[in-house]
Design an enzyme around this catalytic site. Structure first.
Site, mmCIF file in Angstrom:
data_model
loop_
_atom_site.group_PDB
_atom_site.id
_atom_site.type_symbol
_atom_site.label_atom_id
_atom_site.label_comp_id
_atom_site.label_asym_id
_atom_site.label_seq_id
_atom_site.Cartn_x
_atom_site.Cartn_y
_atom_site.Cartn_z
ATOM 1 N N ARG A 1 2.429 7.996 -18.116
ATOM 2 C CA ARG A 1 3.879 8.204 -18.184
ATOM 3 C C ARG A 1 4.573 7.694 -16.913
ATOM 4 O O ARG A 1 5.741 7.324 -16.953
ATOM 5 C CB ARG A 1 4.196 9.686 -18.433
ATOM 6 N N HIS B 1 22.809 4.981 -12.261
ATOM 7 C CA HIS B 1 21.347 5.099 -12.266
ATOM 8 C C HIS B 1 20.679 3.844 -12.855
ATOM 9 O O HIS B 1 19.759 3.282 -12.258
ATOM 10 C CB HIS B 1 20.951 6.355 -13.048
ATOM 11 N N HIS C 1 15.677 4.554 -6.416
ATOM 12 C CA HIS C 1 16.031 5.858 -5.847
ATOM 13 C C HIS C 1 16.580 5.684 -4.424
ATOM 14 O O HIS C 1 17.564 6.330 -4.035
ATOM 15 C CB HIS C 1 14.786 6.752 -5.838
ATOM 16 N N LYS D 1 8.513 4.522 -25.807
ATOM 17 C CA LYS D 1 8.485 5.776 -25.034
ATOM 18 C C LYS D 1 7.663 6.838 -25.749
ATOM 19 O O LYS D 1 6.884 7.566 -25.124
ATOM 20 C CB LYS D 1 9.910 6.274 -24.752
ATOM 21 N N ASN E 1 8.475 4.877 -14.708
ATOM 22 C CA ASN E 1 9.256 4.921 -13.469
ATOM 23 C C ASN E 1 9.381 3.542 -12.814
ATOM 24 O O ASN E 1 9.817 3.443 -11.666
ATOM 25 C CB ASN E 1 8.617 5.900 -12.474
ATOM 26 N N GLU F 1 2.975 13.730 -17.531
ATOM 27 C CA GLU F 1 2.829 12.768 -16.435
ATOM 28 C C GLU F 1 1.653 13.123 -15.530
ATOM 29 O O GLU F 1 1.778 13.157 -14.301
ATOM 30 C CB GLU F 1 4.137 12.711 -15.629
ATOM 31 N N HIS G 1 12.074 2.675 -10.288
ATOM 32 C CA HIS G 1 12.753 3.906 -9.901
ATOM 33 C C HIS G 1 12.586 4.256 -8.421
ATOM 34 O O HIS G 1 13.449 4.919 -7.850
ATOM 35 C CB HIS G 1 12.294 5.079 -10.778
ATOM 36 N N ARG H 1 13.338 33.020 -22.813
ATOM 37 C CA ARG H 1 12.051 32.358 -22.516
ATOM 38 C C ARG H 1 11.824 31.127 -23.399
ATOM 39 O O ARG H 1 10.688 30.714 -23.636
ATOM 40 C CB ARG H 1 10.867 33.319 -22.655
ATOM 41 N N LYS I 1 11.759 15.740 -20.779
ATOM 42 C CA LYS I 1 12.056 16.070 -19.373
ATOM 43 C C LYS I 1 13.477 16.625 -19.326
ATOM 44 O O LYS I 1 14.419 15.969 -19.794
ATOM 45 C CB LYS I 1 11.961 14.820 -18.490
ATOM 46 N N GLU J 1 17.117 0.075 -18.829
ATOM 47 C CA GLU J 1 15.957 0.861 -19.274
ATOM 48 C C GLU J 1 15.313 0.211 -20.511
ATOM 49 O O GLU J 1 14.119 0.370 -20.740
ATOM 50 C CB GLU J 1 16.369 2.310 -19.588
HETATM 51 P P1 NAD Z 1 26.158 10.545 -18.484
HETATM 52 O O1 NAD Z 1 25.621 11.574 -19.352
HETATM 53 O O2 NAD Z 1 26.886 10.981 -17.233
HETATM 54 O O3 NAD Z 1 27.116 9.598 -19.315
HETATM 55 C C1 NAD Z 1 27.803 8.545 -18.654
HETATM 56 C C2 NAD Z 1 29.304 8.601 -18.924
HETATM 57 O O4 NAD Z 1 29.539 8.189 -20.264
HETATM 58 C C3 NAD Z 1 29.915 9.986 -18.807
HETATM 59 O O5 NAD Z 1 31.186 9.868 -18.239
HETATM 60 C C4 NAD Z 1 30.055 10.446 -20.258
HETATM 61 O O6 NAD Z 1 31.096 11.364 -20.433
HETATM 62 C C5 NAD Z 1 30.348 9.149 -20.945
HETATM 63 N N1 NAD Z 1 29.969 9.051 -22.351
HETATM 64 C C6 NAD Z 1 28.812 9.448 -22.921
HETATM 65 N N2 NAD Z 1 28.764 9.029 -24.192
HETATM 66 C C7 NAD Z 1 29.922 8.381 -24.441
HETATM 67 C C8 NAD Z 1 30.446 7.699 -25.567
HETATM 68 N N3 NAD Z 1 29.749 7.544 -26.680
HETATM 69 N N4 NAD Z 1 31.678 7.172 -25.452
HETATM 70 C C9 NAD Z 1 32.376 7.266 -24.308
HETATM 71 N N5 NAD Z 1 31.920 7.862 -23.184
HETATM 72 C C10 NAD Z 1 30.709 8.403 -23.265
HETATM 73 O O7 NAD Z 1 25.041 9.530 -17.957
HETATM 74 P P2 NAD Z 1 23.770 8.855 -18.642
HETATM 75 O O8 NAD Z 1 23.677 7.528 -18.021
HETATM 76 O O9 NAD Z 1 23.785 8.978 -20.106
HETATM 77 O O10 NAD Z 1 22.587 9.775 -18.122
HETATM 78 C C11 NAD Z 1 22.301 9.888 -16.741
HETATM 79 C C12 NAD Z 1 21.500 11.139 -16.534
HETATM 80 O O11 NAD Z 1 20.296 11.046 -17.282
HETATM 81 C C13 NAD Z 1 21.092 11.358 -15.081
HETATM 82 O O12 NAD Z 1 21.367 12.689 -14.738
HETATM 83 C C14 NAD Z 1 19.588 11.107 -15.083
HETATM 84 O O13 NAD Z 1 18.924 11.897 -14.108
HETATM 85 C C15 NAD Z 1 19.232 11.517 -16.481
HETATM 86 N N6 NAD Z 1 17.991 10.915 -16.988
HETATM 87 C C16 NAD Z 1 17.085 11.739 -17.563
HETATM 88 C C17 NAD Z 1 15.922 11.223 -18.078
HETATM 89 C C18 NAD Z 1 14.953 12.132 -18.777
HETATM 90 O O14 NAD Z 1 13.859 11.668 -19.136
HETATM 91 N N7 NAD Z 1 15.302 13.378 -18.997
HETATM 92 C C19 NAD Z 1 15.681 9.837 -18.051
HETATM 93 C C20 NAD Z 1 16.643 9.014 -17.460
HETATM 94 C C21 NAD Z 1 17.799 9.561 -16.940
HETATM 95 N N1 GLY Z 2 12.444 8.669 -17.779
HETATM 96 C C1 GLY Z 2 11.085 8.815 -17.359
HETATM 97 C C2 GLY Z 2 10.311 9.746 -18.213
HETATM 98 O O1 GLY Z 2 10.796 10.259 -19.182
HETATM 99 O O2 GLY Z 2 9.173 10.001 -17.903
#
Ligand code: NAD
Ligand code: GLY
Length: 367
Positions: A242, A267, A253, A227, A246, A237, A249, A121, A143, A185
């Site tokens: 918050r 993305h 999207h 942020k 977006n 949000e 986005h 939990r 998130k 971003e």
């Molecule tokens: P990711 O985690 O897939 O990383 C991108 C690529 O880079 C992967 O192949 C990874 O293995 C590689 N990588 C990571 N760090 C590295 C490093 N230092 N050196 C070499 N390779 C490295 O993608 P991302 O762009 O970091 O994140 C995308 C995800 O984040 C999506 O799923 C999206 O929905 C999510 N997201 C979440 C939020 C949130 O608020 N929680 C906000 C924006 C995006």
């Molecule tokens: N990436 C959007 C949020 O964290 O609200």
């Protein structure tokens, strides 16, 4: 070291930012150790490139670790991997007061955070983000999510980390395309409500993309602070504040859906094009000057990010793109609020947007 507090009452935590921090992570992590080894979850790319630095640091301090290496890529944010990871955490004997460590990009951070929100939990987790996108956005704010068959991030929870450790040097091993996607971003924070920061981006963005350490550290600290301020005002949000995060986005999207949420369009690239489209649409509504919209597109293009349907190779009709938007989880009571702009640094949430008008706007753009 820059320390940015995220002020959320009893869920408050610090984001620590410093070049080389991964090699000194033991100093920050020591106080979270228990009799069990730290469970560190990462992906295969980060395991090869950055994990050895963290492992060495923790070993130097006599801290035991167990590493879980998951496949890289968006498909890891799945039920299958969530189930395997939560099983592993339970086998490890994780208790509610324990911390697991997410070492990686947004995929690892989102998955580990969600797992931590449900095991026993809710246990704790620490974010060590290694992509620019994760350092300036996803590791902060709580998130967490996996994807469902019906769409991205549809299963998740708000669950704040206990600590975020950001070492901008981890970006040295990240490909330029991924860094640029994360940079979209960064620009977003300037466009939302900080004209001066957008001007800083115009002047320093190209150097940041080339790996300039000072520019990187400044942009990360500034983005995290922006942020943190927004999250502290509207953690879940609910007030609309918050939602400003977006920007780009909703249009983005639609582009991601049209390109199959694949490597064809990352993305952050979709967010860049989406922000340019949101500014273009704001001009069409007579709310924003063409000069401001032109500056946004010019800067994003200057760092190699896409800004148009043609740039991302999307030829779909406006109606089809709007149809994708309707599956966005931001839909509320059958309407879709849009983040639009009155100018650079003047983003606002528009609730009067007619989807047919958005479709017409998109149809009028060159393919
Ligand atoms: P990711 O985690 O897939 O990383 C991108 C690529 O880079 C992967 O192949 C990874 O293995 C590689 N990588 C990571 N760090 C590295 C490093 N230092 N050196 C070499 N390779 C490295 O993608 P991302 O762009 O970091 O994140 C995308 C995800 O984040 C999506 O799923 C999206 O929905 C999510 N997201 C979440 C939020 C949130 O608020 N929680 C906000 C924006 C995006
Ligand atoms: N990436 C959007 C949020 O964290 O609200």
């Amino acid at each position: 070291m820059t320390i940015v507090p995220v002020s959320l009452g009893e869920r408050s935590y610090d984001v620590r930012i410093e070049a080389g921090l991964l090699d000194r992570a033991c100093d920050a992590l020591e106080s979270y150790a228990t009799s069990r080894p730290f469970l560190v979850i990462t992906d295969e790319h980060v395991a090869a490139r950055q994990w050895p630095r963290l492992e060495t640091s923790l070993a130097k301090a006599g801290l035991q670790t167990e590493l879980v290496v998951l496949p890289a890529g968006e498909s890891t944010k799945s039920w299958r991997h969530l189930e395997a990871l939560t099983d592993r955490m339970i086998e490890h004997g994780i208790e509610r007061r324990d911390h697991v460590i997410a070492l990686g990009g947004g995929v690892i951070g989102d998955l580990v955070g969600f797992a931590a929100s449900i095991v026993k939990r809710g246990c704790h987790f620490i974010q060590i983000p290694t992509t620019l996108l994760a350092q300036v956005d996803s590791s902060v704010g709580g998130k967490t999510a996996i994807n469902s068959r019906a769409g991205k991030n549809l299963l998740g929870a708000f669950h704040q980390p206990s600590l975020v450790l950001i070492d901008p040097d981890t970006l040295d091993t990240l490909g330029r395309r991924e860094v640029a996607a994360g940079y979209a971003e960064v620009v977003k924070y300037g466009l939302i409500d900080d004209t001066q920061f957008f001007e800083w981006c115009e002047a320093n963005g190209p150097a940041l993309l080339e790996g300039d350490g000072q520019a990187r550290a400044y942009a990360i600290a500034k983005s995290v602070a922006a942020k943190a301020t927004i999250v502290a005002q509207d953690e879940r949000e609910t007030s609309g504040k918050r939602a400003l995060l977006n920007l780009g986005h909703t249009f983005g999207h639609a582009l991601e859906a049209e390109t199959g949420f694949s490597d064809r369009l990352l993305h952050g690239e979709a967010v860049a094009a989406g922000m340019a489209l949101a500014f273009g649409y704001s001009v069409r509504r007579g709310e924003c000057s063409g000069q401001d919209a032109g500056r946004v597109s010019a800067h994003l293009r200057a760092v190699g990010l896409p800004v148009s349907l043609a740039d991302v190779g999307v030829t779909a009709s406006g109606a089809r793109l709007v149809e994708h938007m309707l599956h966005d989880k931001k839909m509320s009571a059958g309407t879709l609020p849009f983040l639009l702009a009155r100018g650079i640094g003047e983003t606002y949430l528009a609730k009067d947007v007619l989807l047919d008008d958005v479709a017409d706007y998109l149809d009028d753009l060159p393919r």
